[in-house]
Motif scaffolding. Structure first.
Motif, short mmCIF file in Angstrom:
data_model
loop_
_atom_site.label_atom_id
_atom_site.label_comp_id
_atom_site.label_asym_id
_atom_site.label_seq_id
_atom_site.Cartn_x
_atom_site.Cartn_y
_atom_site.Cartn_z
N ALA A 83 -45.50 4.93 -101.87
CA ALA A 83 -46.92 4.58 -101.99
C ALA A 83 -47.07 3.48 -103.03
O ALA A 83 -46.31 3.40 -104.01
CB ALA A 83 -47.73 5.80 -102.40
N LEU A 84 -48.04 2.62 -102.83
CA LEU A 84 -48.26 1.52 -103.77
C LEU A 84 -48.60 2.04 -105.16
O LEU A 84 -48.38 1.35 -106.17
CB LEU A 84 -49.38 0.61 -103.25
CG LEU A 84 -49.48 -0.78 -103.86
CD1 LEU A 84 -48.19 -1.56 -103.66
CD2 LEU A 84 -50.66 -1.54 -103.28
N ALA A 85 -49.12 3.27 -105.23
CA ALA A 85 -49.48 3.86 -106.52
C ALA A 85 -48.29 4.52 -107.21
O ALA A 85 -48.41 4.99 -108.34
CB ALA A 85 -50.59 4.89 -106.34
N ALA A 86 -47.13 4.56 -106.56
CA ALA A 86 -45.94 5.19 -107.15
C ALA A 86 -45.51 4.44 -108.40
O ALA A 86 -45.65 3.21 -108.50
CB ALA A 86 -44.81 5.24 -106.14
N PRO A 87 -44.96 5.17 -109.41
CA PRO A 87 -44.56 4.52 -110.66
C PRO A 87 -43.60 3.34 -110.48
O PRO A 87 -43.72 2.33 -111.17
CB PRO A 87 -43.90 5.66 -111.46
CG PRO A 87 -44.55 6.90 -110.92
CD PRO A 87 -44.77 6.63 -109.47
N ASP A 88 -42.66 3.46 -109.54
CA ASP A 88 -41.69 2.38 -109.37
C ASP A 88 -42.23 1.23 -108.51
O ASP A 88 -41.50 0.29 -108.20
CB ASP A 88 -40.37 2.88 -108.80
CG ASP A 88 -40.53 3.75 -107.58
OD1 ASP A 88 -41.69 4.02 -107.20
OD2 ASP A 88 -39.51 4.17 -107.01
N MET A 89 -43.50 1.33 -108.13
CA MET A 89 -44.15 0.23 -107.42
C MET A 89 -45.17 -0.48 -108.32
O MET A 89 -45.96 -1.30 -107.84
CB MET A 89 -44.86 0.77 -106.18
CG MET A 89 -43.91 1.28 -105.10
SD MET A 89 -43.09 -0.05 -104.20
CE MET A 89 -44.40 -0.48 -103.04
N THR A 90 -45.11 -0.18 -109.61
CA THR A 90 -46.09 -0.75 -110.55
C THR A 90 -46.09 -2.26 -110.51
O THR A 90 -47.15 -2.90 -110.47
CB THR A 90 -45.81 -0.25 -111.97
OG1 THR A 90 -45.92 1.18 -112.01
CG2 THR A 90 -46.79 -0.86 -112.96
N ALA A 91 -44.91 -2.88 -110.54
CA ALA A 91 -44.84 -4.34 -110.57
C ALA A 91 -45.45 -4.94 -109.31
O ALA A 91 -46.18 -5.94 -109.37
CB ALA A 91 -43.38 -4.79 -110.72
#
Length: 271
Positions: A83-91
């Motif tokens: 998901a775009l909200a996932a921590p590893d998708m922050t950037a």
């Protein structure tokens, strides 16, 4: 998506035909013998992980379909889906938000593979006046929002032209991806009633099809859209994200959008 009934051969054959490749064409591009490819498609031979990835590359399969091909062959998926909200998708999310924010005061939004709204900047909200509440209930489908009689359609001055543009684009996307949800959306939107406007279509030398949207007070905004995707995405979610940025098509629209007014908070529903 349930892949239990899928086989490597079924997927390869479907996508080879979708890309209008013969077995000889695909075998040549993937540096295989036609006989070997035929055996893989018929189930008489298995394919290695590397071979499946090579075939998927030659067929320009979407990342989601490449994962399905690997699963059908008994291998782990190659591409994560977060998901775009996932921590590893922050950037990635911050990059999308930066593009949308930088586009102010012109409207910009991000949509997923089914044209559901993910994020938008604050300039979009004033354009949604008089849209029915149910069309703004997440997930908000921006194509339905545009063409529905209770959406933007009554305020689009060149509705027939804009409708034709959107439906053609959706039809191409449905054909390229083979996504049944897009095919269903195309059928739904094609069946919506609409009243063709009397405005003249864009001139033959026009650079693009504009969205001519009537606003309160008789103002008509004429907007051109551009599409941005992540060209090197390795995550399924990011690869399927599309940014739509609108620009003023004439001086009057630019002046209207540059006029200071109070923007509400940005809208969006990222899951």
């Amino acid at each position: 998506m349930d892949t239990t009934a899928e086989s490597v051969g079924d997927l390869l054959r479907e996508w080879r035909k979708r890309r209008r490749f013969s077995q000889l064409d695909l075998a040549s591009e993937a540096a295989l013998s036609t006989r070997h490819l035929s055996f893989v498609e018929s189930g008489r031979a298995s394919a290695s992980r590397d071979m499946l990835l090579r075939l998927a590359e030659q067929l320009a399969m979407p990342l989601r379909i490449r994962n399905r091909l690997l699963l059908a062959g008994g291998f782990a998926p190659e591409h994560p889906e977060r998901a775009l909200a996932a921590p590893d998708m922050t950037a990635a999310r911050e990059a999308v938000e930066a593009v949308l924010a930088a586009h102010m005061p012109f409207p910009a939004l991000a949509v997923d593979r089914h044209w559901n709204l993910v994020l938008a900047n604050a300039a979009l909200t004033p354009l949604l006046a008089d849209v029915a509440a149910e069309l703004l209930t997440p997930p908000v489908n921006v194509l339905r929002l545009s063409l529905h009689p209770r959406g933007l359609a009554p305020r689009i001055e060149n509705l027939a032209e804009w409708r034709h543009h959107l439906l053609n684009r959706l039809a191409r996307q449905s054909d390229v991806t083979g996504d049944p949800v897009l095919a269903g959306l195309l059928a739904e939107l094609s069946a919506l009633p609409f009243r063709a406007s009397r405005t003249r279509p864009a001139a033959a030398n026009a650079v693009a099809v504009p969205l001519n949207l009537k606003q309160d007070g008789g103002v008509c905004l004429s907007l051109l859209s551009t599409t941005t995707v992540f060209g090197s995405a390795m995550d399924v979610t990011l690869a399927e994200l599309t940014l739509e940025c609108f620009y003023p098509a004439n001086a009057a629209t630019r002046a209207a959008l540059l006029t200071p007014f109070s923007f509400p908070d940005a809208v969006g529903d990222s899951s």
